[in-house]
Design a protein around this motif. Structure first.
Motif: not given
Length: 758
Positions: A590-599
């Motif tokens: 979930x953390x990785x997905x959140x970071x990728x949402x605002x790259x």
């Protein structure tokens, strides 16, 4: 009997003396008439040179005319013969003209056949025609008159008065009138002026002044210089003649107003008001009002505007001046009414459009304000500092309507006129913020704060700009100032809470944001920042091995970020902060997905830190390397890469975890790190759209003088009657023989010799 004889003798002698001296007496009377006319003509001409008919009503002049009438009546009685009728009509016309009855003077002469008469009669009739506006007839008579300078001068004037400026120029090119004391050059200068050739007009006026330094020449040159924007030169002309002429004194004071020398102008107007003259009293009151307005003494300005309105009709300058005082008091509706009234009476008066534009601005009718600014575009002077506020007003009208480029241009014009104009500097900062040119925005706003330190929104915006560059220590004092000026400023309180956090005052920051979130739950950035504080406090609990307390704070932070995203889904960077919480909760996917949402670079740094925590150093170095490619000078990226390369993150983690309140680590990102790396949180804040009440000190509607007139030369001539013929035939003397008369009682014979009788 003797008495009768003596009476008869006396009567005979008187008759003889009258006949012998009649020619001498009439000549003396005519010379007296000519002398009086010679004395009157300078005053008569001066009334035209100074455009002052009142000179002909002065007692001295009127007495002179009465003396002329009496002298001429005596001369006429003694010398007139029926053959002198034309001369008599000419002389009576001259007297009528000197009295100011020009039409009657012309009518007396207009039908006369002067072909066989004295040429001066033609010239006189031409002068009467010129006075009566019969310009064609005037030129016809001047052409038949004896050639001379005055006839040439007056012919030019007749063309000019008839508004035949082209023909006047043609006539001037083929003729010249010397020795006119500058009148020829003055009139030629006026013709140039009417043709819009102001440079040549000024040159001709200068030539006229060199010949004779007359008031009219200097006033006219000053008026032209004022019109062409050479106020400083105009002031010198007006000042030169202001000492002796009240009309020039008023011009001089108004010219000082145009140079914004309000104190000096006020002194000149006051000097005039100390005199008994009332001719220009209304102008002086109006000038005093303008002077006080320029000195920012609005109440006194209004008092003098009121005085001026009692003597002057509702002129545009007067009404606009009154409107300006209402603008200064932000009484926009009253000001609008005055300016609108002026425009309806005179749609060409540009200062009224400027005033109405500001009235619209004050009423937030920005589109209408810009329409009026457009109409008055020619009146906007980019070189007069008094127009700075107008350019600011125009610029903000454009800015509020999202017309960024013209707003930027007008703010720059205002700054050029007045580098201390903080409203323009602050307006430029707003444009730079909108364009994400934060460094330039900070420069403009820091300059603005030098000149205005009482506006809380400027301080909070400046503080937010400092936060953008992570300058939290400097921002601490800035937000403290903003909050002290206005505790109700939410953006200032938001910034204050952030700098408290960065200053390691977590509990104070938490208390402040708790309060802010309760008061303004609809603002997403408050929830975001509240969540960041909870995450830091969670880290602090984690360092103290207070697991339950730490997890409670992480849950609270997660909910804050979720609420913020629900309220403002477009602000994707909230995902970076939420990703940090997922990481603390070890929800790495979930953390990785959140970071990728605002790259962005911050998300890359946090992704690298996440992999480093999982001891996946290759991935950590990759993401951190990409972040450094984006921003090689970022201190956090450099710090994290240094720790990562040296493999000292575990050592740093132990040092940080064992730190206390006296820790050497001043950066809370390091101090409250769970793994020895710095995790970046993205604060949220908003910039306020700045607005200013407006100083509204308008450019003064200085009186414009259009006293344009031509100056002829009226040199009327009286014409003498023909001399009376005296009978030259000598009368024979009759001699009477002596008669002896014996008187009673006489002792001897005696007699008497009788007088010779004609």
């Amino acid at each position: 009997m003797l008495q009768k004889i003596r009476l008869l003798f006396t009567s005979s002698m008187l008759l003889m003396m009258t006949l012998l001296t009649q020619g001498v007496a009439s000549a003396q009377d005519f010379n007296e008439c000519q002398r009086i006319v010679k004395d009157l003509l300078p005053v008569f001409n001066r009334s035209f040179e100074e455009n002052n008919p009142a000179l002909l009503r002065e007692e001295t002049y009127q007495r002179g005319v009465r003396n002329l009438q009496a002298a001429y009546a005596q001369y006429h009685k003694q010398a007139f013969q029926p053959s002198d009728s034309v001369q008599r009509m000419n002389n009576e016309a001259v007297i009528l003209a000197l009295l100011g009855n020009y039409q009657k003077a012309f009518h007396i002469m207009e039908e006369l056949d002067l072909n066989t008469q004295d040429p001066h009669l033609h010239y006189n009739r031409g002068l009467f025609s010129l006075l009566s506006g019969k310009y064609d007839e005037a030129r016809s008579d001047f052409a038949d008159a004896p050639g001379g300078t005055q006839a040439t001068l007056n012919t030019l004037v007749s063309y000019a008065k008839q508004k035949k400026y082209g023909e006047a120029m043609g006539y001037a090119n083929g003729n010249n009138a010397k020795n006119t004391d500058g009148k020829w050059n003055y009139n030629l200068g006026m013709i140039y002026k009417y043709n819009g050739r102001f440079s040549e007009a000024v040159d001709e006026m200068a030539t006229a002044i060199r010949q004779k330094d007359e008031m009219a020449y200097r006033l006219q040159r000053g008026d032209i210089l004022m019109r062409t924007g050479n106020e400083k030169k105009a002031v010198k002309d007006f000042e030169k003649v202001s000492r002796n002429h009240l009309k020039a004194q008023i011009r001089y004071a108004n010219a000082l107003l145009s140079l914004n020398q309000f104190g000096a102008a006020k002194a000149v107007f006051e000097k005039y008001l100390e005199t008994d003259d009332r001719t220009f009293r209304g102008d002086a009151y109006l000038g005093m009002a303008h002077s006080f307005y320029g000195l920012k003494q609005i109440s006194e300005a209004q008092r003098y505007y009121k005085l001026a309105s009692t003597l002057k009709r509702e002129t545009p300058a007067l009404q606009s001046g009154i409107g300006n005082t209402h603008l200064s008091k932000h009484e926009y509706q009253t000001a609008f009414t005055l300016f609108d009234r002026v425009i309806k009476k005179d749609s060409t008066y540009l200062p009224a459009y400027l005033g109405r534009a500001v009235s619209y601005y004050g009423q937030k009718k920005y589109d209408l304000a810009l329409k009026d600014f457009k109409k008055a575009e020619k009146a906007l002077n980019e070189d007069n500092k008094f127009f700075a506020d107008l350019f600011v007003t125009k610029a903000f009208s454009e800015y509020y309507l999202k017309q960024t480029n013209p707003a930027q241009d007008d703010f720059q014009k205002a700054i050029k006129l007045d580098p201390t104009r903080y409203e323009a500097l602050a307006g430029m900062s707003g444009i730079m913020i909108d364009q994400k040119r934060y460094s330039e925005a900070g420069q403009f706003l820091s300059k603005a704060l030098v000149y205005e330190q009482g506006y809380d929104l400027m301080w909070s915006n400046y503080g937010s700009l400092l936060m953008h560059f992570d300058m939290y220590k400097k921002g601490y004092q800035v937000f403290k100032k903003a909050v002290s000026l206005n505790p109700a400023n939410v953006n200032a309180q938001n910034g204050w809470g952030i700098v408290l956090l960065e200053n390691d005052q977590l509990d104070k920051s938490m208390a402040l944001f708790d309060s802010l979130v309760r008061e303004k739950p609809e603002l997403p950035y408050l929830h975001n920042n509240h969540g960041i504080i909870q995450a830091y406090i969670g880290n602090r609990h984690s360092q103290r091995h207070q697991v339950d307390e730490a997890n409670a704070r992480y849950d609270g932070a997660f909910n804050d970020f979720k609420t913020a995203m629900d309220n403002a889904p477009s602000r994707k960077f909230y995902n970076v902060n939420q990703g940090n919480v997922y990481r603390y909760l070890e929800k790495f996917d979930e953390a990785k997905l959140s970071y990728q949402t605002y790259q962005d670079k911050s998300a890359l740094n946090n992704t690298a830190v996440m992999y480093a925590g999982k001891e996946q150093m290759k991935e950590a170095k990759y993401y951190l390397g990409v972040a450094l490619q984006i921003d090689s000078l970022h201190r956090v990226f450099q710090y994290n890469m240094n720790i990562l390369v040296k493999g000292k993150q575990k050592e740093m983690m132990r040092l940080v975890a064992s730190s206390d309140e006296n820790s050497p680590f001043s950066d809370i990102g390091i101090k409250y790190s769970r793994d020895g790396f710095v995790t970046i949180y993205l604060y949220d804040y908003e910039y306020d759209v700045l607005s200013f009440p407006g100083r509204h000190y308008m450019p003064l509607p200085v009186a414009e003088y259009q006293e344009d007139y031509f100056i002829p030369e009226y040199d009327f001539k009286l014409v003498a009657y023909e001399k009376k013929k005296v009978d030259s035939e000598k009368k024979k003397r009759v001699r009477y023989r002596s008669q002896k008369v014996k008187l009673p009682g006489s002792r001897a014979k005696s007699g008497t010799k009788c007088p010779i009788l004609f």
